[in-house]
Design a protein around this motif. Structure first.
Motif, PDB file in Angstrom:
ATOM      1  N   SER A   1       4.191   8.495 -22.354  1.00 40.16           N
ATOM      2  CA  SER A   1       4.934   7.384 -22.794  1.00 40.16           C
ATOM      3  C   SER A   1       4.642   6.451 -23.629  1.00 40.16           C
ATOM      4  O   SER A   1       5.551   5.734 -24.421  1.00 40.16           O
ATOM      5  CB  SER A   1       6.080   6.945 -21.816  1.00 40.16           C
ATOM      6  OG  SER A   1       5.124   6.275 -20.863  1.00 40.16           O
ATOM      7  N   GLY A   2       3.337   6.329 -24.109  1.00 38.95           N
ATOM      8  CA  GLY A   2       2.906   5.236 -25.267  1.00 38.95           C
ATOM      9  C   GLY A   2       3.224   5.754 -26.320  1.00 38.95           C
ATOM     10  O   GLY A   2       3.696   6.680 -26.521  1.00 38.95           O
TER      11      GLY A   2
ATOM     12  N   PRO B   1      -1.195   3.611  -6.250  1.00 40.13           N
ATOM     13  CA  PRO B   1      -1.771   2.515  -7.085  1.00 40.13           C
ATOM     14  C   PRO B   1      -1.519   2.902  -8.615  1.00 40.13           C
ATOM     15  O   PRO B   1      -1.583   4.205  -8.858  1.00 40.13           O
ATOM     16  CB  PRO B   1      -3.366   2.795  -7.017  1.00 40.13           C
ATOM     17  CG  PRO B   1      -3.046   3.343  -5.556  1.00 40.13           C
ATOM     18  CD  PRO B   1      -2.240   4.164  -5.098  1.00 40.13           C
ATOM     19  N   GLN B   2      -1.479   2.104  -9.448  1.00 36.54           N
ATOM     20  CA  GLN B   2      -0.764   2.371 -10.790  1.00 36.54           C
ATOM     21  C   GLN B   2      -1.988   2.743 -11.787  1.00 36.54           C
ATOM     22  O   GLN B   2      -1.919   3.583 -12.538  1.00 36.54           O
ATOM     23  CB  GLN B   2      -0.531   0.873 -11.459  1.00 36.54           C
ATOM     24  CG  GLN B   2       0.386   1.309 -12.511  1.00 36.54           C
ATOM     25  CD  GLN B   2       0.554  -0.188 -13.383  1.00 36.54           C
ATOM     26  OE1 GLN B   2       0.670  -1.258 -12.795  1.00 36.54           O
ATOM     27  NE2 GLN B   2       0.648  -0.147 -14.748  1.00 36.54           N
ATOM     28  N   TRP B   3      -3.228   2.633 -11.373  1.00 34.86           N
ATOM     29  CA  TRP B   3      -4.340   3.052 -12.061  1.00 34.86           C
ATOM     30  C   TRP B   3      -4.281   4.911 -12.069  1.00 34.86           C
ATOM     31  O   TRP B   3      -4.918   5.325 -12.821  1.00 34.86           O
ATOM     32  CB  TRP B   3      -5.679   2.541 -11.780  1.00 34.86           C
ATOM     33  CG  TRP B   3      -6.038   2.349 -10.447  1.00 34.86           C
ATOM     34  CD1 TRP B   3      -5.590   1.350  -9.466  1.00 34.86           C
ATOM     35  CD2 TRP B   3      -6.523   3.408  -9.468  1.00 34.86           C
ATOM     36  NE1 TRP B   3      -6.108   1.725  -8.114  1.00 34.86           N
ATOM     37  CE2 TRP B   3      -6.549   2.957  -8.270  1.00 34.86           C
ATOM     38  CE3 TRP B   3      -7.013   4.798  -9.834  1.00 34.86           C
ATOM     39  CZ2 TRP B   3      -7.131   3.813  -6.949  1.00 34.86           C
ATOM     40  CZ3 TRP B   3      -7.577   5.320  -8.676  1.00 34.86           C
ATOM     41  CH2 TRP B   3      -7.500   5.014  -7.451  1.00 34.86           C
TER      42      TRP B   3
ATOM     43  N   SER C   1      -2.059   6.788 -14.751  1.00 35.52           N
ATOM     44  CA  SER C   1      -1.609   6.172 -16.233  1.00 35.52           C
ATOM     45  C   SER C   1      -2.091   7.172 -17.048  1.00 35.52           C
ATOM     46  O   SER C   1      -2.911   8.014 -17.053  1.00 35.52           O
ATOM     47  CB  SER C   1      -2.097   4.814 -16.104  1.00 35.52           C
ATOM     48  OG  SER C   1      -3.669   4.887 -15.990  1.00 35.52           O
ATOM     49  N   GLY C   2      -2.090   6.661 -18.310  1.00 39.98           N
ATOM     50  CA  GLY C   2      -2.393   7.431 -19.594  1.00 39.98           C
ATOM     51  C   GLY C   2      -1.210   8.492 -19.678  1.00 39.98           C
ATOM     52  O   GLY C   2      -1.328   9.573 -20.300  1.00 39.98           O
ATOM     53  N   SER C   3       0.009   8.052 -19.239  1.00 42.90           N
ATOM     54  CA  SER C   3       0.974   9.203 -19.431  1.00 42.90           C
ATOM     55  C   SER C   3       1.549   9.211 -20.744  1.00 42.90           C
ATOM     56  O   SER C   3       1.293   8.434 -21.522  1.00 42.90           O
ATOM     57  CB  SER C   3       2.196   9.141 -18.446  1.00 42.90           C
ATOM     58  OG  SER C   3       2.611   7.979 -18.810  1.00 42.90           O
TER      59      SER C   3
ATOM     60  N   MET D   1       0.772  -1.239   0.163  1.00 45.89           N
ATOM     61  CA  MET D   1      -0.023  -0.026   0.053  1.00 45.89           C
ATOM     62  C   MET D   1       0.893   1.223   0.074  1.00 45.89           C
ATOM     63  O   MET D   1       0.435   2.349   0.124  1.00 45.89           O
ATOM     64  CB  MET D   1      -0.869  -0.086   1.259  1.00 45.89           C
ATOM     65  CG  MET D   1      -1.850  -1.277   1.253  1.00 45.89           C
ATOM     66  SD  MET D   1      -2.929  -1.072  -0.169  1.00 45.89           S
ATOM     67  CE  MET D   1      -4.397  -0.985   0.604  1.00 45.89           C
ATOM     68  N   SER D   2       2.081   1.047   0.097  1.00 45.49           N
ATOM     69  CA  SER D   2       3.126   2.459   0.276  1.00 45.49           C
ATOM     70  C   SER D   2       3.025   3.161  -1.302  1.00 45.49           C
ATOM     71  O   SER D   2       3.288   4.182  -1.184  1.00 45.49           O
ATOM     72  CB  SER D   2       4.582   1.793   0.801  1.00 45.49           C
ATOM     73  OG  SER D   2       4.916   0.979  -0.085  1.00 45.49           O
ATOM     74  N   LYS D   3       2.975   2.343  -2.151  1.00 45.01           N
ATOM     75  CA  LYS D   3       3.125   2.854  -3.566  1.00 45.01           C
ATOM     76  C   LYS D   3       1.784   3.368  -4.039  1.00 45.01           C
ATOM     77  O   LYS D   3       0.708   2.842  -3.571  1.00 45.01           O
ATOM     78  CB  LYS D   3       3.708   1.687  -4.450  1.00 45.01           C
ATOM     79  CG  LYS D   3       5.293   1.587  -4.552  1.00 45.01           C
ATOM     80  CD  LYS D   3       5.932   0.636  -5.454  1.00 45.01           C
ATOM     81  CE  LYS D   3       5.377  -0.864  -5.357  1.00 45.01           C
ATOM     82  NZ  LYS D   3       5.846  -1.894  -6.212  1.00 45.01           N
TER      83      LYS D   3
END
Lengths: 560, 121
Positions: free
Chosen positions: B14-15, B5-7, B10-12, B1-3
């Motif tokens: 780098s895609g 959450p990836q969601w 996202s949508g940055s 829980m320290s990090k």
């Protein structure tokens, strides 16, 4: 060269490849270990999913099972392929967008509840452990049948191989060995099928041989006129329509809810990749599932034509009859002592597994092919075992240890715990493979029933209904779990509880194999109702659902 | 829980970034509605090919024969092509072919939908 030497050579070559890939694919971080770095191309993930999914049972036993069931064998054919439609349309793309490592990750985060996470993790471990025992057993059985090794040593060899590439390479090692294992098992399945199709129908494509020859009509004729049974193609010969429908649906929803299948879709680079790997997976699976019903018809026709109403002495002169009679899978009992064996008088007993295992010999294929079938059976068992072991490892090391017990654990420590757990999981699976609990086959109904009744509804609601909250999800999962487990326990009580008679036989005509559908419906109803009677989920959860529904940006986090 | 959450976040950029990625609330609702419509239609087909053609109509379809011909010759074979009952073929072959077509259609339709909303990455 004899079949045994060919088997030894092919097993050595394929195992060598698996070990090499395990070494080549060794990983240094948890992302590589749990989701192969999310860099697996859709085509490769489709092949890996197919191998992951198709077990020793699909490869060795399914065609034989269908051969015995006739039309009703469609419960397996439609159930185990139609599940991929549900998985690909309803779950896989969204779970890939979510992007975390496990099914309990999604359940725990979406329902902002450590209780939900724990229920999911324990269910995932139970489902996978149930399943993996049969796979390790399968490895031992193939070794003993084809190489005359004791089952114990077969299991130990299988354990060493799986432990090597799974501990070192995690999901990355497992993925790439599964890709190779898929091609080994499908080649091994198709060669004998093509040969027997050519021999019996003159058409090398088994699906065409089935449709464009009189073999189906002749098999129906044999059933009716010679054996005095209902035709092979008659629907609902072995169970009522309601049970056939519910079992098919239970296998579909169970397939879509099985954790080791779902996690394969976390390994592709983006949402689009998840959709296409669903298509590839079904295509690769269908190659076997469209062939198996043809093999079932050919082999049944051929066995009856070769054995029925023949003089016993003459039958025993056939090489394959002698060798399979020695294994006990084929037996004769000339009850009326007239020197002839008749199927309609119960004088011939054929084990289902023979249909696939003996086909190369019946079709008089070279010994090389028999070795290939052995290597194919091993590939099917090992690929499924490794996928299941990874789920057990990730549930214990990631969901329970890291997310619930020690969230401060750093990357290195998580990876170490993951490796230790997968090693112990291999040992436990191996132990039960050597000493199987008597009811293994019976509790496979559990694996599908629980996947259908616990996971499928709450993942679906988590994506398609923003209003479903933690109270609803936990209540739904528990009701689905308790109802399904309770029903199966009562229906299988002679084996599981040791009662004289089953406590109940069926639930309104639905048997233990199909009961997961009722548990699934209860889960849906309870989760929905409880959610709407309690406060809505917090704003950040609604935002999570919005985000999961938008396919853009899933590739941003991928690294290879 | 320290990090984180990836969601979140996202949508940055780098895609590969051919789409815009961000939708207004209205656009998001319209996209989702189209998505649910596609899924609904395809699942109706899935239902038909799973249960209707194979099971519910097994009786009537068992009277329709197709294919057949040639060898083998055993028991009742008289050189006349008698074929396979359509019910049996749908339950053991046709349904699976339909499932493949459904999934491929889904992936293609979603490609188009994503492109329309600039969500392809």
């Amino acid at each position: 060269m004899t079949a045994e030497i060919w088997t030894g050579i092919l097993v050595l070559i394929t195992f060598g490849i698996y070990i090499y890939i395990g070494y080549w694919a060794r990983v240094r971080d948890t992302k590589g270990f749990y989701v192969a770095g999310q860099g697996v191309p859709p085509f490769a993930n489709g092949a890996a999913t197919a191998a992951d999914w198709m077990s020793a049972a699909s490869f060795i036993s399914m065609a034989g099972l269908i051969s015995g069931l006739g039309f009703d064998g469609s419960i397996y054919l439609l159930g185990w392929t139609g599940g991929y439609v549900l998985l690909t349309l309803l779950l896989a793309p969204y779970l890939r967008k979510f992007g975390k490592y496990t099914v309990p990750d999604f359940v725990g985060d979406r329902y902002y509840s450590q209780t939900a996470r724990a229920v999911a993790a324990v269910s995932a471990i139970f489902i996978s452990l149930t399943y993996v025992v049969g796979q390790m057993r399968g490895v031992g059985v193939v070794f003993s049948r084809f190489l005359g090794l004791e089952i114990v040593w077969g299991v130990v060899i299988g354990m060493v191989i799986v432990a090597f590439f799974a501990v070192l390479g995690g999901m990355k090692g497992i993925t790439w060995t599964q890709v190779i294992q898929y091609f080994v098992l499908i080649t091994a399945f198709l060669i004998p099928a093509v040969a027997i199709s050519l021999q019996l129908t003159g058409n090398p494509v088994p699906q065409f041989g089935l449709a464009f020859s009189n073999i189906v009509a002749d098999l129906d004729y044999i059933h009716e006129q010679i054996l005095g049974e209902k035709p092979y193609t008659e629907a609902f010969r072995t169970r009522p329509m309601i049970d056939v429908v519910f079992i098919t649906l239970a296998l579909m929803a169970g397939t879509a809810g099985l954790p080791h299948v779902i996690v394969r879709f976390y390994t592709v680079p983006n949402v689009r990749g998840a959709r296409y790997s669903g298509a590839w997976a079904l295509f690769f699976i269908a190659l076997l599932y469209l062939t198996a019903p043809a093999v079932a018809v050919f082999a049944r026709y051929n066995l009856i034509a070769t054995l029925h109403d023949q003089p016993l002495d003459q039958v025993r002169e056939l090489g394959w009859v002698r060798s399979w009679e020695a294994t006990g899978l084929l037996s004769f009992d000339d009850k009326d002592g007239d020197g002839f064996v008749r199927m309609d008088e119960g004088e011939i007993t054929i084990n289902n597994d023979i249909i696939v295992l003996a086909t190369p010999e019946v079709a008089q294929l070279p010994p090389f092919v028999i070795g290939l079938v052995a290597a194919g059976g091993l590939a099917a068992s090992l690929s499924t075992a490794s996928g299941l072991l990874l789920v057990i490892s990730s549930s214990v090391a990631h969901d329970i240890y890291y997310r619930l017990i020690n969230p401060q654990a750093d990357e290195q420590r998580q990876l170490l715990v993951g490796r230790i757990v997968i090693f112990f999981a291999v040992v436990v699976a191996g132990y039960f493979g050597v000493n199987p609990p008597g009811f293994v086959a019976e509790i496979v109904a559990f694996a599908f029933g629980l996947a259908a009744s616990v996971f499928f509804p709450i993942i679906l609601l988590g994506i398609f209904d923003k209003r479903t909250n933690s109270q609803g999800a936990i209540a739904g999962m528990l009701v689905g779990l308790i109802f399904t487990a309770g029903m199966i326990l009562m229906m299988r009580s002679t084996l599981l509880l040791g009662t004289e008679e089953p406590i109940i036989n069926d639930f309104f005509g639905i048997s233990a194999q199909g009961i997961g559908v009722v548990g699934m419906i209860l889960n849906f109803v309870v989760a929905f109702t409880v959610s709407h009677l309690t406060p809505p989920p917090p704003a950040h959860i609604q935002e999570l659902v919005e985000n999961v529904r938008n396919p853009f940006g899933s590739g941003a986090a991928s690294s290879h | 829980m320290s990090k984180n959450p990836q969601w979140k976040g996202s949508g940055s950029s780098s895609g590969s970034g051919s789409g815009r990625g961000k939708l207004s609330a209205d656009e998001a609702a319209a996209y989702w509605k189209s998505n649910v419509t596609i899924i609904g239609i395809l699942l109706a087909l899935w239902f038909i090919f799973s249960f209707v053609t194979s099971y519910f109509l097994a009786g009537p379809l068992s009277g329709i024969m197709f294919g057949g011909g040639g060898s083998p010759e055993f028991g009742g074979s008289d050189g006349v092509a008698r074929g396979v009952p359509l019910s049996f073929w749908m339950a053991q072959q046709g349904g699976i072919f339909a499932f493949i077509i459904i999934i491929v259609t889904y992936a293609k339709l979603m490609d188009n939908l994503d492109k329309k909303y600039g969500l392809n990455d």
